[in-house]
Design a protein around this motif. Structure first.
Motif, PDB file in Angstrom:
ATOM      1  N   VAL A 139       0.863  -1.183   0.000  1.00  0.00           N
ATOM      2  CA  VAL A 139       0.000   0.000   0.000  1.00  0.00           C
ATOM      3  C   VAL A 139       0.900   1.233   0.000  1.00  0.00           C
ATOM      4  N   ALA A 140       0.533   2.235  -0.765  1.00  0.00           N
ATOM      5  CA  ALA A 140       1.308   3.473  -0.825  1.00  0.00           C
ATOM      6  C   ALA A 140       1.272   4.198   0.515  1.00  0.00           C
ATOM      7  N   VAL A 141       2.278   5.019   0.730  1.00  0.00           N
ATOM      8  CA  VAL A 141       2.372   5.876   1.913  1.00  0.00           C
ATOM      9  C   VAL A 141       2.566   7.312   1.423  1.00  0.00           C
ATOM     10  N   PRO A 142       2.265   8.302   2.269  1.00  0.00           N
ATOM     11  CA  PRO A 142       2.398   9.705   1.836  1.00  0.00           C
ATOM     12  C   PRO A 142       3.763  10.038   1.238  1.00  0.00           C
ATOM     13  N   ASP A 143       4.831   9.427   1.728  1.00  0.00           N
ATOM     14  CA  ASP A 143       6.171   9.709   1.203  1.00  0.00           C
ATOM     15  C   ASP A 143       6.370   9.241  -0.237  1.00  0.00           C
ATOM     16  N   ASP A 159       4.475  10.166  -2.671  1.00  0.00           N
ATOM     17  CA  ASP A 159       3.843  11.162  -3.532  1.00  0.00           C
ATOM     18  C   ASP A 159       4.756  11.616  -4.676  1.00  0.00           C
ATOM     19  N   GLU A 160       5.933  12.069  -4.363  1.00  0.00           N
ATOM     20  CA  GLU A 160       6.820  12.624  -5.382  1.00  0.00           C
ATOM     21  C   GLU A 160       7.251  11.561  -6.397  1.00  0.00           C
ATOM     22  N   GLY A 161       7.613  10.373  -5.922  1.00  0.00           N
ATOM     23  CA  GLY A 161       8.040   9.305  -6.822  1.00  0.00           C
ATOM     24  C   GLY A 161       6.922   8.832  -7.735  1.00  0.00           C
ATOM     25  N   LEU A 162       5.703   8.725  -7.204  1.00  0.00           N
ATOM     26  CA  LEU A 162       4.573   8.294  -8.028  1.00  0.00           C
ATOM     27  C   LEU A 162       4.187   9.372  -9.031  1.00  0.00           C
ATOM     28  N   ALA A 163       4.261  10.634  -8.626  1.00  0.00           N
ATOM     29  CA  ALA A 163       3.961  11.731  -9.556  1.00  0.00           C
ATOM     30  C   ALA A 163       4.960  11.726 -10.712  1.00  0.00           C
ATOM     31  N   LEU A 164       6.227  11.493 -10.407  1.00  0.00           N
ATOM     32  CA  LEU A 164       7.253  11.433 -11.452  1.00  0.00           C
ATOM     33  C   LEU A 164       7.009  10.232 -12.363  1.00  0.00           C
ATOM     34  N   LEU A 165       6.737   9.079 -11.798  1.00  0.00           N
ATOM     35  CA  LEU A 165       6.442   7.883 -12.588  1.00  0.00           C
ATOM     36  C   LEU A 165       5.258   8.138 -13.521  1.00  0.00           C
ATOM     37  N   ASP A 166       4.233   8.782 -13.004  1.00  0.00           N
ATOM     38  CA  ASP A 166       3.048   9.116 -13.783  1.00  0.00           C
ATOM     39  C   ASP A 166       3.415  10.008 -14.976  1.00  0.00           C
ATOM     40  N   ARG A 167       4.231  11.030 -14.732  1.00  0.00           N
ATOM     41  CA  ARG A 167       4.627  11.946 -15.814  1.00  0.00           C
ATOM     42  C   ARG A 167       5.495  11.237 -16.858  1.00  0.00           C
ATOM     43  N   LEU A 168       6.431  10.405 -16.401  1.00  0.00           N
ATOM     44  CA  LEU A 168       7.321   9.705 -17.335  1.00  0.00           C
ATOM     45  C   LEU A 168       6.573   8.705 -18.202  1.00  0.00           C
ATOM     46  N   PHE A 208       0.508  13.904  -6.370  1.00  0.00           N
ATOM     47  CA  PHE A 208      -0.095  12.658  -6.828  1.00  0.00           C
ATOM     48  C   PHE A 208      -1.335  12.332  -6.001  1.00  0.00           C
ATOM     49  N   PHE A 209      -1.213  12.470  -4.690  1.00  0.00           N
ATOM     50  CA  PHE A 209      -2.336  12.186  -3.802  1.00  0.00           C
ATOM     51  C   PHE A 209      -3.200  13.429  -3.657  1.00  0.00           C
ATOM     52  N   SER A 210      -4.509  13.196  -3.466  1.00  0.00           N
ATOM     53  CA  SER A 210      -5.460  14.306  -3.366  1.00  0.00           C
ATOM     54  C   SER A 210      -6.635  13.877  -2.495  1.00  0.00           C
ATOM     55  N   ASP A 211      -7.618  14.750  -2.381  1.00  0.00           N
ATOM     56  CA  ASP A 211      -8.834  14.393  -1.650  1.00  0.00           C
ATOM     57  C   ASP A 211      -9.538  13.214  -2.319  1.00  0.00           C
ATOM     58  N   ARG A 212      -9.395  13.108  -3.625  1.00  0.00           N
ATOM     59  CA  ARG A 212     -10.060  12.038  -4.379  1.00  0.00           C
ATOM     60  C   ARG A 212      -9.310  10.710  -4.271  1.00  0.00           C
ATOM     61  N   HIS A 213      -7.977  10.768  -4.188  1.00  0.00           N
ATOM     62  CA  HIS A 213      -7.159   9.558  -4.149  1.00  0.00           C
ATOM     63  C   HIS A 213      -6.108   9.681  -3.048  1.00  0.00           C
ATOM     64  N   ALA A 214      -6.362   9.012  -1.948  1.00  0.00           N
ATOM     65  CA  ALA A 214      -5.447   9.013  -0.800  1.00  0.00           C
ATOM     66  C   ALA A 214      -4.410   7.907  -0.981  1.00  0.00           C
TER      67      ALA A 214
END
Length: 165
Positions: free
Chosen positions: A11-15, A17-26, A45-51
């Motif tokens: 399961v993802a953790v708040p930390d 966020d940056e790595g998943l956002a980068l993966l998403d962009r790449l 990457f994380f928001s109110d809609r996707h924790a």
């Protein structure tokens, strides 16, 4: 290419966020994305809609290899027995090595654990690798929205897939 032996799903953790956002962009491509290529400033990457707890992450060693995100398809209470895959990304270097299949299987298990009766998703018709992966783990086509999107000057069907749990 051989499958990963040291692949781990968690399961993802708040930390993350940056790595998943980068993966998403790449990994951005009109093969799977209907929104324009992300531009700075990039949203988190994380928001109110996707924790973080809505996201399962694939890791190989200490590197992110991909993620799958779950959510509700609608805000309607009568639809709460259904969960939806709302994103699946596998890093370029991890494709074809079992990470995507492991993530989808983990999402099925997580949906069951949460008490869902069904798991659904939407996939672009021209994304044959993803459609093949979903079919291989038990998803069937439940509907098609013809020419739902116009991407790079071409009309693309939106394919609805699902499976009972």
């Amino acid at each position: 290419m051989p499958e990963f032996r040291d692949l781990r799903i968690r399961v993802a953790v708040p930390d993350d966020d940056e790595g998943l956002a980068l993966l998403d962009r790449l990994a951005w491509s009109h093969l799977h994305a209907v929104v324009p290529r992300p531009q700075p400033p990039y949203p988190p990457f994380f928001s109110d809609r996707h924790a973080p707890e809505d996201c399962l992450v694939a890791e190989v060693g200490d590197r992110l290899a991909g993620y799958i995100r779950l959510g509700f398809p609608t805000p309607v209470e009568a639809n709460r027995h259904v969960l939806q895959i709302q994103g699946l990304v596998v890093a370029e270097e991890a494709r074809g090595r079992g990470a995507g299949r492991a993530l989808v299987r983990a999402a099925v298990d997580e949906a069951r654990r949460r008490g869902a009766r069904r798991l659904t998703l939407r996939v672009l018709a021209h994304n044959t690798p993803a459609r093949g992966l979903y079919a291989a783990v038990g998803f069937g086509v439940e509907g098609v929205l013809p020419e739902e999107f116009r991407l790079d000057g071409q009309y693309v069907d939106d394919v609805l897939m699902g499976r009972f749990l």
